[in-house]
Design an enzyme around this catalytic site. Structure first.
Site, PDB file in Angstrom:
ATOM      1  N   CYS A 119      -2.052   8.858   3.121  1.00  0.00           N
ATOM      2  CA  CYS A 119      -2.050   8.348   1.742  1.00  0.00           C
ATOM      3  C   CYS A 119      -3.302   8.814   1.037  1.00  0.00           C
ATOM      4  O   CYS A 119      -3.341   8.902  -0.177  1.00  0.00           O
ATOM      5  CB  CYS A 119      -2.058   6.833   1.731  1.00  0.00           C
TER       6      CYS A 119
ATOM      7  N   GLU B 185       0.886  -1.171   0.000  1.00  0.00           N
ATOM      8  CA  GLU B 185       0.000   0.000   0.000  1.00  0.00           C
ATOM      9  C   GLU B 185       0.918   1.214   0.000  1.00  0.00           C
ATOM     10  O   GLU B 185       1.639   1.444   0.959  1.00  0.00           O
ATOM     11  CB  GLU B 185      -0.907  -0.034   1.234  1.00  0.00           C
TER      12      GLU B 185
END
Ligand code: UN1
Length: 511
Positions: A296, A262
């Site tokens: 993120c 990720e």
């Protein structure tokens, strides 16, 4: 002289923390340590942590390997029972974990509380899977034959976690790994080691057996790499930078390890001309500057319809200028520091790129804050670039700080192309009152997460989390989808016909 002594005394009164290997709290084999400092005030040393070396990784992996069979054979509902205990312990200690997280990571208390809450939610939710972990049965193609499919653990998992969600992200990886019956070695983010220690101490207290969870403190180059390369590690789950993720993926491909990544994002909010503008401004402010933009999922691009562009920029800039930057421990603070000097340098270099190379308009902010209450921390003014065009570097590259870019557009299709025109695909959003436009955007935005009338941040733990393209490698964390990372399918065939039956070859007669 007196001053030096004073400094020495403060240093030696700093609490020491340890690695957790095979149920013991131990020093690193190098005997060396590093200091965990508060990014809002680097004179505030939170603790001294072991600077681990590859031998520590070897030990931790050996402990995890030794515990594997017993843990795998513990029935999943029993494993889950211990995880429910863990959720309760985290919940009971939420205030302490929150304060300690703000101190080591910098995010404001409310957000640190949200981070701990996300770990609690994830733990309760995923522990519930201990009584599900569903497989399926299906008819076999031969008579007197049974077919079904079950999940089995993958084995030893290496978990490498980032600084920005010091307890939530470790929990996203740890809890599903454990409920599926794996043992783990965690390499925590070197800027935020205490939150992982808090989580793992809670796991110890919850009754998770020795060796099932192991923690190594230290730096990526020293120990992260050794964990990735270790031949007994079957799976690496990584959240962090795109550059490190790419290296991990290469190494895992060479060793044929399972790898879940990720990485970055360059998330955008589309603001249509029919949007509730004040709501869109509030959302943009929260999405861009929450966690000082170090998510993120941060809203680092605001794609605004030309008809409302001027008004939007004016309203946004007014609010951004009023944001209170400071130490996250102060209840009045809205935007905390960034994590360290390296992050500060990178963000400031992007602010320079935005002005000099991209020639975007600096609508507000743009400076490091270095005086008075800011002098010992890593503070940057919340920054907005306007008149940004698709393709500019500040529009394309992940900055991971309190900087956002406003891009004007004319048609929804053009806006969608701008959102999709980056190498990442984590999160997107659209503000509109028109249901047709909302559904069309939901269909066309190629991201793993998409919001309508809300910012790009704030994913919930029972839905899959992850992104398309350069954000990851196709896996999803959270939800039940995470179980597909931490377990492997086993298909089982039981032939009770008492004779050899050849699938695909024997022709079955209709009786
Ligand atoms: C991250 O930034 O890597 O959706 C995680 C959110 C949080 C998690 C972010 N729940 O913003």
């Amino acid at each position: 002289m007196a001053k030096a002594k004073e400094a020495k005394r403060t240093r030696s009164s700093v609490k020491s923390f340890h690695n957790y290997i095979g149920g013991e709290w131990v020093k690193s084999s190098s005997g060396e340590s590093f200091d965990n400092v508060n990014p809002a005030d680097t004179t505030d040393v939170i603790g001294r942590f072991p600077k681990s070396v590859p031998e520590d990784v070897d030990r931790a992996v050996a402990a995890a390997a030794a515990a594997a069979t017993r843990w795998r054979r513990t029935p999943a509902p029993k494993r889950a029972e211990l995880l429910f205990n863990l959720a309760e312990i985290i919940r009971d200690n939420k205030d302490q974990y929150t304060r300690e997280m703000t101190r080591e990571m910098g995010k404001v208390l409310k957000e640190a509380g949200g981070d701990v809450q996300e770990a609690i939610d994830c733990t309760y939710y995923t522990a519930g899977e201990g009584r599900r972990l569903h497989g399926f049965t299906t008819p076999a193609e031969m008579p007197n034959k049974f077919a079904m499919c079950v999940r089995q653990p993958v084995g030893l998992c290496g978990l490498i976690t980032p600084f920005n969600f010091p307890m939530a992200i470790p929990s996203w990886k740890l809890i599903p790994a454990l409920v599926c019956g794996n043992t783990v070695v965690i390499k925590s983010g070197e800027d935020v080691p205490l939150s992982t220690i808090n989580l793992v101490k809670a796991a110890e207290k919850a009754g998770i057996p020795a060796g099932v969870v192991n923690v190594i403190n230290g730096h990526g180059a020293d120990v992260g790499a050794a964990l990735v390369e270790h031949e007994d590690v079957r799976l690496i789950s990584f959240t962090g930078s795109t550059a490190t993720g790419a290296k991990i993926a290469e190494q895992c491909a060479r060793d044929n390890k399972i790898v879940s990544l990720e990485m970055g994002g360059k998330n955008a909010i589309i603001i249509m001309d029919d949007a509730d503008l004040d709501n869109a401004v509030e959302g943009s402010l929260w999405g861009a500057f929450g966690t000082s933009g170090q998510r993120c999922t941060a809203s680092s691009r605001l794609i605004v319809h030309k008809k409302v562009y001027k008004k939007f920029v004016q309203k946004l800039v007014e609010k951004v200028k009023a944001l209170r930057v400071g130490n996250g421990l102060d209840e009045k603070t809205e935007v905390g520091p960034v994590i360290n000097q390296r992050a500060m340098d990178k963000i400031l270099s992007y602010i320079e790129i935005g002005q000099k190379e991209d020639k975007a308009t600096l609508a507000c902010g743009g400076n490091a804050l270095t005086k008075g209450e800011y002098k010992n921390g890593y503070f940057i003014e919340p920054t907005v670039f306007s008149d940004v065009k698709p393709g500019m570097r500040v529009e394309q590259e992940e900055i991971f700080g309190p900087v956002t870019s406003v891009v004007p557009f004319s048609t929804l299709d053009e806006a969608i192309d701008i959102v999709n025109g980056v190498k990442y695909g984590l999160s997107s959003a659209i503000y509109t009152q028109d249901v047709n436009k909302a559904f069309y955007a939901m269909q066309e935005l190629y991201t793993g997460i998409c919001y309508v009338n809300s910012a790009t941040i704030g994913a919930e733990v029972h839905l899959p989390f992850g992104g398309t393209k350069g954000t990851g490698n196709g896996h999803r964390e959270a939800g039940t989808q995470v179980l597909d990372i931490f377990s492997e399918w086993k298909s089982l065939y039981i032939d009770y016909s008492g004779k050899l039956q050849k699938a695909q070859i024997d022709q079955v007669e209709v009786p």
